[in-house]
Scaffold this active site. Sequence first.
Site, PDB file in Angstrom:
ATOM      1  N   SER A   7       6.870  -2.994 -11.383  1.00  0.00           N
ATOM      2  CA  SER A   7       5.689  -3.109 -10.778  1.00  0.00           C
ATOM      3  C   SER A   7       4.895  -3.514 -12.130  1.00  0.00           C
ATOM      4  O   SER A   7       4.594  -2.694 -12.888  1.00  0.00           O
ATOM      5  CB  SER A   7       5.091  -2.215  -9.867  1.00  0.00           C
ATOM      6  OG  SER A   7       3.515  -2.454  -9.960  1.00  0.00           O
ATOM      7  N   HIS A  32       7.741  -6.921  -8.957  1.00  0.00           N
ATOM      8  CA  HIS A  32       7.012  -6.536  -8.109  1.00  0.00           C
ATOM      9  C   HIS A  32       5.599  -6.856  -8.471  1.00  0.00           C
ATOM     10  O   HIS A  32       4.931  -6.264  -9.537  1.00  0.00           O
ATOM     11  CB  HIS A  32       6.940  -5.105  -7.782  1.00  0.00           C
ATOM     12  CG  HIS A  32       6.576  -4.226  -6.661  1.00  0.00           C
ATOM     13  ND1 HIS A  32       7.022  -4.617  -5.433  1.00  0.00           N
ATOM     14  CD2 HIS A  32       5.268  -3.700  -6.645  1.00  0.00           C
ATOM     15  CE1 HIS A  32       6.100  -3.851  -4.463  1.00  0.00           C
ATOM     16  NE2 HIS A  32       4.979  -3.638  -5.176  1.00  0.00           N
ATOM     17  N   ASP A  34       1.686  -6.809  -7.393  1.00  0.00           N
ATOM     18  CA  ASP A  34       0.890  -5.956  -6.592  1.00  0.00           C
ATOM     19  C   ASP A  34      -0.565  -6.599  -6.247  1.00  0.00           C
ATOM     20  O   ASP A  34      -1.279  -6.646  -7.295  1.00  0.00           O
ATOM     21  CB  ASP A  34       0.464  -4.614  -6.788  1.00  0.00           C
ATOM     22  CG  ASP A  34       1.604  -3.669  -6.715  1.00  0.00           C
ATOM     23  OD1 ASP A  34       2.214  -3.665  -5.466  1.00  0.00           O
ATOM     24  OD2 ASP A  34       2.284  -2.957  -7.731  1.00  0.00           O
ATOM     25  N   MET A  36      -4.157  -6.781  -4.597  1.00  0.00           N
ATOM     26  CA  MET A  36      -5.036  -5.919  -4.058  1.00  0.00           C
ATOM     27  C   MET A  36      -6.513  -6.538  -3.795  1.00  0.00           C
ATOM     28  O   MET A  36      -6.838  -7.288  -4.913  1.00  0.00           O
ATOM     29  CB  MET A  36      -5.179  -4.517  -4.787  1.00  0.00           C
ATOM     30  CG  MET A  36      -3.951  -4.165  -4.839  1.00  0.00           C
ATOM     31  SD  MET A  36      -4.208  -2.274  -5.986  1.00  0.00           S
ATOM     32  CE  MET A  36      -2.587  -2.098  -6.193  1.00  0.00           C
ATOM     33  N   HIS A  65       3.741  -7.886  -3.221  1.00  0.00           N
ATOM     34  CA  HIS A  65       3.257  -6.835  -2.361  1.00  0.00           C
ATOM     35  C   HIS A  65       1.763  -7.232  -1.868  1.00  0.00           C
ATOM     36  O   HIS A  65       0.878  -6.847  -2.949  1.00  0.00           O
ATOM     37  CB  HIS A  65       3.435  -5.461  -2.917  1.00  0.00           C
ATOM     38  CG  HIS A  65       2.941  -4.446  -2.053  1.00  0.00           C
ATOM     39  ND1 HIS A  65       3.102  -3.014  -2.584  1.00  0.00           N
ATOM     40  CD2 HIS A  65       2.727  -4.096  -0.935  1.00  0.00           C
ATOM     41  CE1 HIS A  65       2.702  -2.205  -1.730  1.00  0.00           C
ATOM     42  NE2 HIS A  65       2.336  -2.639  -0.733  1.00  0.00           N
ATOM     43  N   MET A  67      -1.641  -6.299  -0.519  1.00  0.00           N
ATOM     44  CA  MET A  67      -2.324  -5.121  -0.065  1.00  0.00           C
ATOM     45  C   MET A  67      -3.935  -6.084   0.355  1.00  0.00           C
ATOM     46  O   MET A  67      -4.697  -5.571  -0.426  1.00  0.00           O
ATOM     47  CB  MET A  67      -2.374  -4.045  -1.033  1.00  0.00           C
ATOM     48  CG  MET A  67      -1.187  -3.277  -1.071  1.00  0.00           C
ATOM     49  SD  MET A  67      -1.206  -2.230  -2.552  1.00  0.00           S
ATOM     50  CE  MET A  67      -0.318  -3.209  -3.845  1.00  0.00           C
ATOM     51  N   MET A 136       5.808   2.978   1.824  1.00  0.00           N
ATOM     52  CA  MET A 136       5.172   3.474   0.653  1.00  0.00           C
ATOM     53  C   MET A 136       5.129   4.886   0.413  1.00  0.00           C
ATOM     54  O   MET A 136       5.179   5.640   1.251  1.00  0.00           O
ATOM     55  CB  MET A 136       3.413   3.226   0.838  1.00  0.00           C
ATOM     56  CG  MET A 136       3.047   1.762   0.903  1.00  0.00           C
ATOM     57  SD  MET A 136       3.625   0.828  -0.901  1.00  0.00           S
ATOM     58  CE  MET A 136       2.715   1.603  -1.934  1.00  0.00           C
ATOM     59  N   ASP A 174       8.010   2.418  -3.062  1.00  0.00           N
ATOM     60  CA  ASP A 174       6.950   2.124  -3.907  1.00  0.00           C
ATOM     61  C   ASP A 174       6.028   3.340  -4.136  1.00  0.00           C
ATOM     62  O   ASP A 174       5.346   3.577  -3.330  1.00  0.00           O
ATOM     63  CB  ASP A 174       6.282   0.879  -3.370  1.00  0.00           C
ATOM     64  CG  ASP A 174       5.437   0.273  -4.281  1.00  0.00           C
ATOM     65  OD1 ASP A 174       5.235   0.895  -5.243  1.00  0.00           O
ATOM     66  OD2 ASP A 174       4.645  -0.768  -3.696  1.00  0.00           O
TER      67      ASP A 174
HETATM   68  C1  DX5 Z   1       0.595   1.013  -5.337  1.00  0.00           C
HETATM   69  C2  DX5 Z   1       1.493  -0.045  -5.780  1.00  0.00           C
HETATM   70  C3  DX5 Z   1       2.580   0.342  -6.699  1.00  0.00           C
HETATM   71  C4  DX5 Z   1       2.370   0.612  -7.967  1.00  0.00           C
HETATM   72  C5  DX5 Z   1       3.483   1.537  -8.296  1.00  0.00           C
HETATM   73  O1  DX5 Z   1      -0.360   0.765  -4.660  1.00  0.00           O
HETATM   74  O2  DX5 Z   1       1.969  -0.506  -4.548  1.00  0.00           O
HETATM   75  O3  DX5 Z   1       3.592  -1.074  -6.619  1.00  0.00           O
HETATM   76  O4  DX5 Z   1       2.129  -0.116  -8.977  1.00  0.00           O
HETATM   77  O5  DX5 Z   1       3.389   2.226  -9.479  1.00  0.00           O
HETATM   78  P1  DX5 Z   1       4.144   3.669 -10.026  1.00  0.00           P
HETATM   79  O6  DX5 Z   1       5.489   3.248 -10.299  1.00  0.00           O
HETATM   80  O7  DX5 Z   1       3.386   3.825 -11.428  1.00  0.00           O
HETATM   81  O8  DX5 Z   1       3.687   4.695  -9.098  1.00  0.00           O
HETATM   82 ZN    ZN Z   2       3.362  -2.247  -4.755  1.00  0.00          ZN
END
Ligand code: DX5
Ligand code: ZN
Length: 223
Positions: A7, A32, A34, A36, A65, A67, A136, A174
């Site tokens: 990620s 990955h 993310d 948001m 991903h 969110m 998750m 994740d």
């Molecule tokens: C959290 C994200 C993850 C996050 C994981 O909302 O979806 O992908 O970046 O990070 P680590 O591996 O540090 O928990």
């Molecule tokens: Zn993620």
Amino acid sequence: MIKISPSVLACDFTKFGMEVQKVEDAGAELLHLDVMDGMFVPNISFGPDIIHCVRAQSKMIFDVHLMIMDPIRYIDKFIAAGADIITIHYESCDNPKEVLEKIRAAGKKASISIKPATPASVLKPLLPYVDMVLIMTVEPGFGGQKFMMQTMESVRALYEMVRESGYTIDIQVDGGINTETAAIAAAAGANVLVAGSSVFGAKDAAKAVSDIRKAAENAYPVS
Ligand code: DX5
Ligand code: ZN
């Protein structure tokens, strides 16, 4: 087959391109990303333009991903930016099936995610429309959180559901994944492991990717 998806949330964004190259060289199959929106989760990250920037530099499978609320509004944009797999959240839209079908109609892989408190049973009617499901293992929104052991119940339930369905569906986890939790999640049935801090925070990313992979391979499938 176990796949590792670092990620980028945990990377050094002042050297974004180099960080992506580093995990590709480390042997990770997926990247990955993310996204948001500050609404679905209390944090804001980046959008399609940033993904487009690194797309040209990397051959990895781009695992996006989302969110964000009402993800259907942005599916075309993320596909144009270079997403190969798009994960939406069950909790973020009224009609997840419609969004998943839109992703597949564009020739991309569709995936659905549930937050820790959402029961895995909601996923059953959606299995015909997905290539991957993301359970998750932390509350979405931030990297560096602690793995929630109770989410393994959902991974086990999903693994059984997928097996009974006869579909080929990857099971992704994740949040808080390291060598120890990778083994726990793989033993429960997960085969795609997202790892942020444990890969980008490691001195040797290649060793981190390979150690997580080995731990998971030794534990998979369900014991
Ligand atoms: C959290 C994200 C993850 C996050 C994981 O909302 O979806 O992908 O970046 O990070 P680590 O591996 O540090 O928990
Ligand atoms: Zn993620």
